[in-house]
Structure formats: structure tokens, C-alpha cells
Design a protein around this motif. Sequence first.
Motif, short mmCIF file in Angstrom:
data_model
loop_
_atom_site.label_atom_id
_atom_site.label_comp_id
_atom_site.label_asym_id
_atom_site.label_seq_id
_atom_site.Cartn_x
_atom_site.Cartn_y
_atom_site.Cartn_z
N ASN A 14 0.59 -1.43 0.10
CA ASN A 14 -0.08 0.25 0.08
C ASN A 14 0.84 1.11 0.56
O ASN A 14 0.07 2.11 -0.43
CB ASN A 14 -1.23 -0.36 1.58
N LYS A 18 0.82 6.10 -1.28
CA LYS A 18 1.07 7.42 -0.65
C LYS A 18 2.75 7.60 -1.69
O LYS A 18 3.00 8.64 -1.07
CB LYS A 18 1.50 6.73 0.96
N ASN A 43 7.50 -2.30 5.39
CA ASN A 43 7.42 -2.75 4.42
C ASN A 43 7.72 -1.02 3.62
O ASN A 43 7.82 -0.85 2.61
CB ASN A 43 6.21 -2.93 3.89
N GLY A 117 5.39 4.96 8.56
CA GLY A 117 4.33 4.94 8.05
C GLY A 117 3.54 5.54 6.47
O GLY A 117 2.96 5.09 5.23
N SER A 119 1.88 8.18 6.47
CA SER A 119 0.49 8.94 6.89
C SER A 119 0.98 10.15 7.33
O SER A 119 0.50 10.93 8.27
CB SER A 119 0.79 8.26 8.28
N ALA A 149 -5.71 -4.02 7.53
CA ALA A 149 -4.97 -3.78 8.41
C ALA A 149 -4.61 -2.21 8.45
O ALA A 149 -4.52 -1.24 7.85
CB ALA A 149 -3.60 -4.46 8.15
N SER A 150 -4.37 -1.86 9.69
CA SER A 150 -4.94 -0.41 10.06
C SER A 150 -3.79 -0.11 10.95
O SER A 150 -3.76 -0.92 12.14
CB SER A 150 -5.70 0.03 10.57
N SER A 151 -2.21 0.46 10.70
CA SER A 151 -1.51 0.61 11.37
C SER A 151 -1.32 1.91 12.14
O SER A 151 -0.04 2.79 13.00
CB SER A 151 -0.53 -0.19 11.39
N GLY A 153 -2.44 4.69 10.25
CA GLY A 153 -3.46 5.25 10.12
C GLY A 153 -3.57 6.08 8.80
O GLY A 153 -4.82 6.65 8.40
N THR A 155 -3.53 5.10 5.69
CA THR A 155 -4.75 4.08 5.29
C THR A 155 -6.26 4.24 5.70
O THR A 155 -6.85 4.75 4.90
CB THR A 155 -4.37 2.22 4.94
N ASP A 247 1.13 -11.45 4.85
CA ASP A 247 1.69 -11.64 5.85
C ASP A 247 2.19 -11.51 7.09
O ASP A 247 1.20 -11.58 7.85
CB ASP A 247 2.37 -9.77 5.63
N TYR A 250 1.28 -7.21 8.94
CA TYR A 250 -0.19 -7.09 9.03
C TYR A 250 -1.79 -7.61 8.35
O TYR A 250 -2.46 -7.93 9.09
CB TYR A 250 -0.59 -5.64 7.74
N GLY A 279 -0.27 -5.83 1.41
CA GLY A 279 1.67 -6.32 1.30
C GLY A 279 1.69 -7.03 2.44
O GLY A 279 1.55 -7.24 2.50
N GLY A 280 2.97 -6.65 1.63
CA GLY A 280 3.71 -7.13 2.64
C GLY A 280 4.47 -7.86 3.10
O GLY A 280 5.06 -8.87 3.90
C1 LIG Z 1 1.89 -0.18 6.48
C2 LIG Z 1 0.89 -0.90 6.02
C3 LIG Z 1 -0.66 -1.21 6.56
C4 LIG Z 1 -1.44 -0.01 8.02
O1 LIG Z 1 -0.96 1.02 6.37
P1 LIG Z 1 -1.02 2.44 8.12
O2 LIG Z 1 -1.42 3.53 6.34
O3 LIG Z 1 0.26 2.62 8.26
O4 LIG Z 1 -2.15 2.18 9.08
C5 LIG Z 1 -1.01 -2.13 6.33
N1 LIG Z 1 -0.26 -3.47 5.65
C6 LIG Z 1 1.43 -3.33 5.13
C7 LIG Z 1 1.62 -4.21 4.70
C8 LIG Z 1 1.78 -2.37 5.94
O5 LIG Z 1 2.95 -2.60 5.06
#
Ligand SMILES: *Cc1c(COP(=O)(O)O)cnc(C)c1O
Length: 293
Positions: A14, A18, A43, A117, A119, A149-151, A153, A155, A247, A250, A279-280
Motif C-alpha cells: 500500500n 502514498k 514495508n 508509515g 501517514s 489492516a490499520s497501523s 493511520g 490508509t 504477511d 499486517y 501487501g507485506g
Molecule cells: C503500512 C502497512 C499497513 C498499514 O497501513 P497504514 O496506512 O500504515 O495504517 C498495512 N499492511 C501493510 C503490509 C503495510 O505495510
Amino acid sequence: MKRDDLTGLALGGNKTRKLAFILHDAIAKGCDTVITAGASQSNHCRQTAAAAAQLQLECHLVLGGQAPDTPNGNLLLDTLFEPKIHWAGQHRKGEDIPKITKALAAQGKKPYVIPYGGSSELGAYSFVNALEELETQIETNTLSHLIFASSSGGTHAGLMLGKALLNKQYELIGINIDKGETDAVPFDQFIINLANKTSQFINANITFSHDDLILNSDYVGEGYGVVGEPEKEAIALMAKHEGILLDPVYTGRAMAGLIDMIRSGKLTQQDKVLFWHTGGAPSLFAYADKFKH
Ligand SMILES: *Cc1c(COP(=O)(O)O)cnc(C)c1O
């Protein structure tokens, strides 16, 4: 499934979306150096280093942990793009970026900071753009849920804004990946703030509150990057039945959440669910020891 694992740029993910917007901005502003941060298996850092190589920008990665004897997975790929790697111990979310940026500027470079990230508003905006792309591919009015998956923020914030702009009714469910123990701002608040900043950035007249956010934190397990049985099961099922790679950090966790929602009856046969594959898979190789039979 929306296959952002196939976006291209050094094995995809993803962050391609960005970076397309963020690095355009970096070049437009005359910057010659980019700096970003992440975990050693990030990633985002792998894709940033690849994009910087493609655009001939100097690249600095601030990675959590310390240099291993043998780089593997994403870190192995990082090294091929020859970024300057700064090992930051506990600081995997860019805490050391200001200090390094200052030093680069003092050397006469024009550094561009890409937040953790990717973000930023531009990073989030790429997911407004991604939802517009989705409209050209499937009939989204029949979707009941969109799960991802949210990590960091971006996305999540971008999908929230895109969904509002396109006036869609499906439930947008972010599966939280990170316990966030060290976050200065709680993650739910961070996502809402970023969605609002991105809305302002594009002059959209939309304001978000907690009522607009679904962040499911039921599946964080032992925390960021710690693979457990649910992730391993999700990865195995998707590989065996679909020939698709998830992966460990995530998408394995997000899919484990989706599977649990099916088993517990929160999702039913009547629902139409889109899983956004972010991805990942390159980090799988760094987790080889967790998959021993
Ligand atoms: C970065 C990432 C996410 C999360 O996306 P964010 O925009 O950081 O919340 C999810 N999956 C993978 C594989 C990522 O690399």
C-alpha cells in the motif's frame, strides 16, 4: 480482495500509493534527500528506499532495533537500494527524525521528512484516490464491509474520507495491528485527526468524529510484529485455498480478524466483504523460524 500487494515498486504494497503523492511533493519542493522511519521489517521503508533509488534521491531510514548479523526479508531488500540506515533501538516510529533532519540540513542538503508509515495528508489522500479507482473496478454499492489492516493511520484516514466523499454506506473496519503503548496520541484519535486534516487539505467540507471510526483492537495479540497462531492460520489458509500470500505483521492479522468475525457470526453469508490486501509478504522470509513444522 483488492490486491494492493500487486501495486509494484519493489514487491508492492500500500505504500506505493502514498509514495506516488509524497515524493511528487518532495521533488516539487526541490528536496534532494528523503528521511523516514519504521521497524526493521518495515514495508514502508523498503518501498521508500526503492522509490528514492528510482528518483535518485538520497534516502535515510531510521529503523527500530539494531543491525542484525544477516539482513533478511525487507531489511535485505533495503540494503540493495543502498539507503543510509540509522539504527534507533526502541525508537521505531521516527522519534529520531528531527535530530537527523537537522544534521542533514546543516550539511547543506534539502531533506524531506516522510512521517512514520507515510501517514501525512498526502499519504492519506492517496487512499481517497484508491477508492475512486475501486469505483471503476467493482459495484461498491452492494458491499457491506471493507476490511483492512490499520497501523500508522494513513490508509484508514484516507478510506474514511473517500467513503464520505463518495457517499458509501458499507462498514469500514480497520483491524488494529499495534498495541500503541508508546503513542503520544491514542491511535483512534490520531486517525480522526488525520482524516480531518486531509479533508481540510483538499478543501472538502467534511468533519469526522469518533462516531465515524471503526477501529477493531481485538486482534493485536502480543503486539506489533509478534506473530501468533491466528496469523499463522490465516496465512496458511489463504495460501492453501487461494494461492495468495499474506504477511505475518499486517494482512495475516487482519485476515485472522476477518476469519474470527465469520466464525463468531458477526459476518454472515449475506454480507459482501471486500478485504483490502495491503501487501507485506517480503517480511515472511524474516519469520521463517516461526513456520517450522
Ligand atoms: C503500512 C502497512 C499497513 C498499514 O497501513 P497504514 O496506512 O500504515 O495504517 C498495512 N499492511 C501493510 C503490509 C503495510 O505495510
